[in-house]
Every structure is written in C-alpha cells, then in structure tokens.
Write a protein that holds these residues in place. Structure first.
Motif, PDB file in Angstrom:
ATOM      1  N   VAL A  44       0.885  -1.168   0.000  1.00  0.00           N
ATOM      2  CA  VAL A  44       0.000   0.000   0.000  1.00  0.00           C
ATOM      3  C   VAL A  44       0.920   1.214   0.000  1.00  0.00           C
ATOM      4  O   VAL A  44       1.363   1.669   1.060  1.00  0.00           O
ATOM      5  N   ASN A  45       1.250   1.706  -1.180  1.00  0.00           N
ATOM      6  CA  ASN A  45       2.202   2.818  -1.262  1.00  0.00           C
ATOM      7  C   ASN A  45       1.523   4.182  -1.315  1.00  0.00           C
ATOM      8  O   ASN A  45       2.188   5.206  -1.412  1.00  0.00           O
ATOM      9  N   ASP A  46       0.193   4.193  -1.237  1.00  0.00           N
ATOM     10  CA  ASP A  46      -0.555   5.439  -1.078  1.00  0.00           C
ATOM     11  C   ASP A  46      -0.636   5.713   0.426  1.00  0.00           C
ATOM     12  O   ASP A  46      -1.498   5.173   1.124  1.00  0.00           O
ATOM     13  N   ALA A  91      -3.933   6.895   1.863  1.00  0.00           N
ATOM     14  CA  ALA A  91      -4.932   5.849   1.997  1.00  0.00           C
ATOM     15  C   ALA A  91      -4.626   4.945   3.193  1.00  0.00           C
ATOM     16  O   ALA A  91      -5.534   4.556   3.942  1.00  0.00           O
ATOM     17  N   LEU A  92      -3.347   4.593   3.373  1.00  0.00           N
ATOM     18  CA  LEU A  92      -2.968   3.764   4.511  1.00  0.00           C
ATOM     19  C   LEU A  92      -3.236   4.494   5.819  1.00  0.00           C
ATOM     20  O   LEU A  92      -3.739   3.900   6.785  1.00  0.00           O
ATOM     21  N   ALA A  93      -2.920   5.786   5.845  1.00  0.00           N
ATOM     22  CA  ALA A  93      -3.149   6.575   7.047  1.00  0.00           C
ATOM     23  C   ALA A  93      -4.632   6.641   7.387  1.00  0.00           C
ATOM     24  O   ALA A  93      -5.019   6.536   8.559  1.00  0.00           O
ATOM     25  N   ALA A  96       5.746   4.424   8.147  1.00  0.00           N
ATOM     26  CA  ALA A  96       5.075   3.244   7.607  1.00  0.00           C
ATOM     27  C   ALA A  96       5.972   2.021   7.650  1.00  0.00           C
ATOM     28  O   ALA A  96       5.534   0.916   8.012  1.00  0.00           O
ATOM     29  N   ALA A  97       7.254   2.199   7.273  1.00  0.00           N
ATOM     30  CA  ALA A  97       8.183   1.064   7.286  1.00  0.00           C
ATOM     31  C   ALA A  97       8.448   0.593   8.708  1.00  0.00           C
ATOM     32  O   ALA A  97       8.445  -0.615   8.993  1.00  0.00           O
TER      33      ALA A  97
END
Length: 475
Positions: free
Chosen positions: A139-141, A144-146, A159-160
């Motif tokens: 999920v590199n958006d 959207a992940l947030a 994120a990582a």
C-alpha cells in the motif's frame, strides 16, 4: 494497544526455542577428510537450485527507530525495509523475521518455503503475510494507509517502522514499540487487524526436482509451478550431445513451458547409465510473503515487494538399464527439526542406503522419505551415491528458530550486547554491517564467528558405490 495488552496477546504465541550459539560436531559415517575428497569430486558440476529467486542483501532502505523491552532492559534498534539485489536482474524489498539475529551485509539468500524457516512452526505466519499485503510498500498510497489505520500524517519512515514492528510482534513474540508515535499507532492497527492468510506460491519451482528410470523411456514428469507467464527450458549441452532431449507431454522437444506444464527427459534406448539436468528460468515478480534464508545465518527475511526479477530452478534425471535407479532430493523440515531426504526408486532392485547409522531400503518402484535430525544452526554437507555412480550432494544450514532475547548465554558465558557498530563479514569479504541498522543491535559476535568460521558435518553420509561426478544442491 497498551504494552500490557501486547504482552497478553504475545503470551499465547508459541515460544521459539533459543538458537544454539555454538554448533555441535556430530559424529558421522565418514571423516572430514573423506568428505573433502567428495567435495572436490563434485566441484565441477553446476549447482542445483531449490527454485525461485536468489538475491544478495544490501542494507536498510527506509526505516525508523524502535525499542525492544526485555528481561535485561530496553534496547533501541532500527526497524524497516531492506533492499536486496536479485542474481540475473531485479530488486526486492524485505522485512526481517528474526529480531535478535544480525543481518550480514552481502549475504546471499534463496527463496524458500515457510516450512524451511521459523515461519513453518509459527501459527501466526499467516498474519504476517496479511500485514505485508495490507501495509507499506504494497500500500504505497500513504494517505490511503493513514486513513485506513486512523493515523494521519504517515511518512514512509513511519510506515516502514510500524510495519516491521507489527511483524516482529508475530514473528518473534517480541515486546517491541516504535519510537515515533505515528509508527507505533500503525503497528498497533496492523497487529490488531491481522488475519490468517495462506502462504503464497513459489515464484518458480520444479516438482519433483529429481526423477529416474530406464533408457528408452521418458523420465518424469517434472511439473512446473510458477507465477510467470512462461519459462525458458534449457537442457545442458552435454546431455544434448548424448541424445537426451527435454520434451513435453506430446513427446516433442520444448524450449518453453508455463505453470502446470509437465516436462520429461527423453533418454535414448542405447544410452549407458548416466544423468542429466535441465534448467528453467523466467522473469516475474516474486509473490509478497515469500521467505528468504541465508546459509551464512544472516537473519531470515520475508518479501514485502518485488520488481520484475530473474527466477530459476533445476531438475535432474538418472537412468540405468537394470538394478536400483534412485532419484534423490532434500527439503528442510523445521516442524520436525531436520532435513527430509526423499528417495524414489524406479529400478528393478531395492535401493539400500544408510543415514545416521540406520540402513534404509526403498523397494523397486517405491518411494521413501527419511528425516535427518539436525540441531538448530547446524551446518550439513553430505553426499549419497547410488549403485550406478549417480549421486547427490546436500549442503546448507538448519535455521528454523528465531534467536530470542533469552538466548544471550552461550555455554554458560554471557554474550555482550553491542551498542556500537560491529563488522561482520561473509566468506572472508570486507563488506560490513552496522548492527544498529539490522533489527538486531543486541548482536552476538560469538555466534557470528562460529557460524562463519566452522564447517560442521552433521550425520555426513558417503556411499562410495561409483566414481561419477555428482551435482550439488542447496536446501
């Protein structure tokens, strides 16, 4: 989730046995000198691959900081994505699944089934796979992940780090927290949301990796399993010169195949006893969730992302006019703590061989799998030769357990926890790794030194029934 809540969740996870820091020399059926002679005898043969991608690890690419809470106090580590370079072309992004074991920069890794790693005995392995598929970089958006995690303002580093921390909670049962608040909230969300997800299929494998039979027959089938659209099929020049061809189910020679294809070795009827091998290769994205292990005991990795990468696999065939005609293969079995040796016999007489002092007999037309028990972190290197000179060499390291914080004592001696960078090399090279950047800043120099410096023969087997050179295989 509170620290107390996380400890309660991880209390139900299976406890990994501590990895053995010092490798035990087990008595074998041959001496080291005899085996060294066997090694030189097979050195000219091309090694057989277990199948999939082979890659070299670089260093951390995107990461943040985390703190591990242990019985001896807290320690800070870096948490995030590693970069790996694939042999033949391609790049991989991975997280580690062994928080207390150092990563050795420049270590060579092979794509491996979960059953050959600590994930094979981990009931939470499927949840780790879910985390990989539902977080960064898949999920590199980040927006959207947030939004999904309820953590506004996520950076790539957040994120990582959050993803790695969530993985460690399931892979190692570790009490670990990300230092950045947003990364910690993401880790809590991922841990809380994770669901069992099936193990992904290999990028490329051949089943079985070894077949046998009589001249004048089509030996096989060898079934192709791959995520690639197609694979190229390459028989060795020596086999082609002797009239051996690689054919499909219709008996016609082939140079390419697809997932599910069945491949055969077509051996001329006048061929003398011998062997041949074929190689299949493709370019494809390696499936997320595939495990990668190193025989140098560098910490186990799990795939988070892949470019188009080169993958390959090999299979061998042995034939003879009469007598036992064995086909030998091996696979690590972490659930049982050893190496499974499988012998299939397509001959007209039983195939008799010995392992660990026990004699085994495979009836004509039969198949048998024998477990060679090994200790954690034990290197193995042995050769089994058949009645017609055909044989197989198996070498590698059994790496089935994560190194827990409780395993800091080696032989009654305390192993120093390092807070400063410490160089580790692989194979005498000069590349070094900053242990503070590997997820394992509590390094164990004694383990690393023992792992790299010793060659241990565990249950070594050499049945001297022929002089023909043998292929090498790693498992």
């Amino acid at each position: 989730m509170s620290a107390r809540g996380r400890r309660a969740v991880r209390a139900v996870l299976p406890r990994r046995p501590a990895r053995l820091a010092a490798v035990t020399l087990v008595s074998g059926l041959v001496t080291a000198g005899t085996l060294a002679g066997a090694t030189s005898a097979v050195a000219e043969e091309a090694p057989r691959s277990g199948g999939g991608a082979t890659a070299t690890i670089g260093g951390l690419k995107t990461y943040g900081d985390a703190v591990v809470h242990g019985a001896d106090g807290d320690r800070q580590v870096s948490a995030g994505l590693f970069a790996m370079s694939v042999e033949g072309g391609g790049t991989l992004q991975t997280y580690c699944v062994d928080i207390d074991n150092p990563t050795q920069k420049g270590a060579r890794y092979q794509e491996t089934p979960w059953s050959g790693t600590s994930l094979g005995a981990n009931a939470a392995a499927g949840r780790i796979h879910w985390i990989l598929r539902n977080s960064y970089p898949q999920v590199n958006d980040l927006a959207a992940l947030a939004a999904e995690a309820g953590v506004p303002g996520l950076t790539e580093q957040d994120a990582a780090a959050g993803t790695q921390v969530a993985i460690w909670r399931y892979s190692d049962g570790a009490d670990v927290e990300a230092l950045a608040p947003r990364a910690e909230r993401l880790a809590d969300y991922l841990e809380r949301s994770a669901r069992d997800t099936a193990e992904p299929q290999p990028s490329l494998s051949l089943d079985p990796p070894a077949v046998s039979g009589r001249p004048g027959e089509r030996l096989g089938p060898v079934t192709v399993h791959t995520t690639a659209d197609s694979v190229t099929v390459t028989p060795p020049a020596a086999a082609t010169a002797n009239g051996v061809t690689v054919v499909g189910t219709d008996g016609k020679p082939i140079t390419s195949a697809a997932d599910g294809s069945r491949i055969y070795f077509d051996v001329p009827g006048d061929a003398t006893a011998g062997s041949a091998s074929l190689t299949v290769q493709a370019s494809t994205s390696v499936p997320v969730g595939r495990a990668f292990v190193s025989d140098s005991r560098s910490q186990t990795q799990i795939l988070a992302g892949s470019s188009e990468s080169t993958v390959s696999a090999t299979a061998t065939a042995d034939w003879a006019e009469q007598g036992a005609i064995p086909a030998l293969s091996a696979r690590r079995n972490c659930a049982k703590g050893g190496l499974d040796i499988t012998a299939a016999n397509q001959g007209d007489e039983p195939f008799v061989f010995s392992l660990m002092g026990t004699e085994h007999s495979v009836a004509a037309g039969g198949r048998q799998t024998v477990l060679v028990p090994l200790q954690e972190d034990q290197a193995y290197d042995f050769t089994i030769k058949g009645p017609h000179g055909a044989g197989s060499r198996f070498e590698g390291v059994l790496d089935c357990a994560t190194e827990t914080a409780e395993s800091k004592a080696v032989g009654g001696e305390s192993v120093q926890t390092l807070s400063e960078p410490s160089p580790l090399t692989v194979g005498g090279g000069t590349d070094t790794t900053n242990l503070a950047e590997t997820g394992g800043s509590g390094a164990t120099p004694l383990i690393a030194g023992t792992a790299i410096g010793l060659v241990v023969i565990g249950g070594a087997v050499l049945l001297l029934l022929g002089r023909r050179k043998n292929p090498t295989t790693r498992h």
